[in-house]
Design an enzyme around this catalytic site. Structure first.
Site, PDB file in Angstrom:
ATOM      1  N   TYR A  96       0.693  -1.568   0.123  1.00 45.01           N
ATOM      2  CA  TYR A  96       0.255  -0.458   0.025  1.00 45.01           C
ATOM      3  C   TYR A  96       0.815   1.513  -0.248  1.00 45.01           C
ATOM      4  O   TYR A  96       1.277   1.756  -0.914  1.00 45.01           O
ATOM      5  CB  TYR A  96      -1.261  -0.419   1.295  1.00 45.01           C
ATOM      6  CG  TYR A  96      -2.386  -1.273   0.892  1.00 45.01           C
ATOM      7  CD1 TYR A  96      -3.659  -0.281   0.230  1.00 45.01           C
ATOM      8  CD2 TYR A  96      -2.525  -2.311   1.476  1.00 45.01           C
ATOM      9  CE1 TYR A  96      -4.168  -1.015  -0.693  1.00 45.01           C
ATOM     10  CE2 TYR A  96      -3.371  -3.101   0.530  1.00 45.01           C
ATOM     11  CZ  TYR A  96      -4.412  -2.815  -0.304  1.00 45.01           C
ATOM     12  OH  TYR A  96      -5.040  -3.403  -0.232  1.00 45.01           O
ATOM     13  N   GLU A 138      -8.154  -6.897   4.288  1.00 42.41           N
ATOM     14  CA  GLU A 138      -7.944  -8.003   3.882  1.00 42.41           C
ATOM     15  C   GLU A 138      -7.202  -8.927   4.714  1.00 42.41           C
ATOM     16  O   GLU A 138      -7.167 -10.096   4.474  1.00 42.41           O
ATOM     17  CB  GLU A 138      -7.506  -7.303   2.811  1.00 42.41           C
ATOM     18  CG  GLU A 138      -8.131  -6.647   1.741  1.00 42.41           C
ATOM     19  CD  GLU A 138      -6.532  -6.038   0.601  1.00 42.41           C
ATOM     20  OE1 GLU A 138      -5.516  -5.480   0.743  1.00 42.41           O
ATOM     21  OE2 GLU A 138      -7.057  -5.450   0.237  1.00 42.41           O
TER      22      GLU A 138
END
Length: 405
Positions: A96, A138
Site C-alpha cells: 500500500y 484484507e
C-alpha cells in the site's frame, strides 16, 4: 483515523478535476509504478492493463472516494469485492505505501501546478485512511482463509486429476491437493486465483476463475474459455487448454469472492448467464439441487451457438431433479436456425418478463455488454436493486445501458 474537515473540503474541491482527468491519473499511476516496481507485474493482470480496464476501474474508485469522502461508508460496498480479489492475488500491507506514493505522484504529474502542496497533502491523508480500511478487511480475509479447515496461506499446488472438454471453447480442469488433504469449503459463486509460469514469459500470470461445481466435493473444478490468443490476451487460457494436462499442477488460492448464492432465501431465484458467465451459475444450480430446494428456480443461458454452449446436458439433468425448476436458453447465431430452443437472438426484456416475477432474486454473470443489456431490463421490470446481483469477469467498471454486442 478520522479526516479533518479541511481535508474533506479540499478533496471535495478536486472532484470536478478528477471527473475529467481520473483515467489519465490512473494510467500514469500504473505506468510509473510498474516502471519502478516491475515485480508487481507478478500480481497484476497484464491483460486488464492492456485493455485499460484496470485503469478505468481504479479511476472509478478514486472518483467515488472523492465524492463520498465525508461518507466513506457509501464506498464500502465497492471495497469488499476488490478486497477479495486482493486476497486472492496476494496483495499485502507492504504494497500500500508503494501504491500511495505512485498515486500521489500521478496526481501531481497530470494536474501539474494545479496539484498544490495543500491538495497533495489532503490526498495523502485521505489515501492513508482508505488504505487502512483495505488493509484491515484484507487482514481478516487472509486470517480466515488460512485458519479454516483445509485452508492455506497464499498459493498451494493443486494437481489436475481430470480434464474435460465441455464445448468447442470451454474445458474443465478438476483439481485436488497433491498431499491428499481436504480442500476448504466455499460458497457457490466464488472463484480461485491461479498462477502459472508460462515458458518464455518474464513474469507470473494470475487469473481468477469461478468454481463451476458445488461445494462439498473432494475437488475443485474450474471451466476455462479459450480466448483468442493475441498478446497479452488469451495467454493463460490457451496455455491451460494446450499445455496443462492430467497429472500437472497449478498454483491456486483459497476460494474468494462475494458474488454468492444466498441459500437461506426462499424467494424465486433466476440464474441468468451469457457465454462463460454460466460457470458460477453451475455451482449455484448444483447447490440448489443438492439441497433439494423447492424454490422457483429459473436457469437462463445465452450463447453464440450450439457448439460453444457448455454444460447443456448437465443443466437439463439438474433442472429435471428440481421440484420447481425451468431451463431457458437461446443462441445469438444458431448453427441450426430451426432447432428447438426458447429464443434466437439476444436475450430480451420480453423473455425475462414472461419468466420472472418482481420478487425474483436475479443472479447475473457474463461479458460486460451482456450485463449492460440485462441489468437495466431487470430494473425496468420492477425488480428491486438488492435483488439484482451480478459479477464482473475482470475489474468492475460502471454499467451504463447499451445493446449487447
Amino acid at each position: 483515523m478520522a479526516l479533518s474537515q479541511q481535508t474533506i473540503d479540499i478533496i471535495k474541491s478536486t472532484v470536478p478535476v478528477l471527473e475529467v482527468h481520473r483515467v489519465d491519473i490512473t494510467t500514469a499511476f500504473y505506468k510509473n509504478m510498474f516502471n519502478n516496481h516491475p515485480e508487481l507485474l507478478n500480481i497484476f493482470n497484464q491483460a486488464n492493463q492492456s485493455k485499460g480496464q484496470q485503469q478505468q476501474a481504479l479511476a472509478n474508485m478514486v472518483y467515488a472516494a472523492a465524492k463520498n469522502i465525508d461518507q466513506l461508508e457509501n464506498v464500502l460496498p465497492a471495497v469488499i469485492p476488490v478486497a477479495h480479489k486482493h486476497r486472492g492475488l496476494g496483495v499485502k500491507k507492504e504494497h500500500y505505501p508503494i501504491v500511495g506514493k505512485h498515486l500521489l505522484g500521478a496526481i501531481k504529474e497530470v494536474l501539474g501546478d494545479a496539484a498544490t502542496d495543500e491538495i497533495i497533502g489532503a490526498w495523502a491523508e485521505a489515501y492513508n485512511v482508505i488504505a487502512d480500511v483495505f488493509i484491515g478487511i484484507e487482514a481478516d480475509m487472509y486470517k480466515d482463509s488460512e485458519e479454516q479447515l483445509g485452508g492455506w496461506e497464499g498459493l498451494e499446488e493443486l494437481e489436475v486429476f481430470d480434464k474435460v472438454k465441455e464445448s468447442d471453447v470451454i474445458t474443465s480442469f478438476y483439481l485436488k491437493r497433491k498431499d491428499g488433504k481436504a480442500l476448504p469449503e466455499f460458497n457457490p459463486g466464488q472463484y480461485i486465483t491461479i498462477r502459472v509460469q508460462i515458458p518464455g514469459e518474464t513474469y507470473f500470470h494470475n487469473r481468477q476463475y469461478s468454481l463451476s461445481c458445488a461445494p462439498g466435493n473432494d475437488y475443485f473444478r474450474i471451466s476455462v474459455k479459450r480466448e483468442a490468443e493475441q498478446q497479452p490476451f488469451g495467454v493463460v487460457s490457451n496455455y491451460l487448454h494446450d499445455h496443462v494436462h492430467v497429472g500437472d499442477t497449478i498454483e491456486a488460492s483459497v476460494p474468494a469472492g462475494d458474488f454468492t448464492l444466498n441459500i437461506d432465501e426462499t424467494a424465486p431465484v433466476a440464474l441468468i448467464s451469457g457465454g462463460v458467465g454460466l460457470t458460477p451459475m453451475m455451482s449455484m444450480l448444483e447447490t440448489l439441487v443438492k439441497r433439494e430446494s423447492n424454490r422457483a428456480i429459473t436457469f437462463i443461458h445465452s450463447a453464440r451457438h450450439e457448439e460453444v454452449h457448455a454444460f447443456h446436458k448437465d443443466a437439463i439433468s439438474m433442472i429435471d431433479k428440481l421440484e420447481n425448476g425451468q431451463l431457458i436458453y437461446g443462441y445469438t447465431n444458431p448453427v441450426n436456425p430451426n432447432g428447438d430452443r426458447d429464443f434466437t437472438g439476444y436475450l430480451n426484456k420480453e423473455i425475462l418478463q414472461q419468466n420472472l416475477t418482481k420478487d425474483t432474486v436475479c443472479y447475473v454473470c457474463g461479458p460486460v455488454p451482456f450485463l449492460k443489456n440485462i441489468i437495466p431490463m431487470l430494473s425496468e421490470l420492477g425488480i428491486a436493486e438488492n435483488n439484482i446481483r451480478f459479477e464482473f469477469f475482470g475489474p468492475a467498471i460502471e454499467l451504463e445501458a447499451e445493446p449487447a454486442v
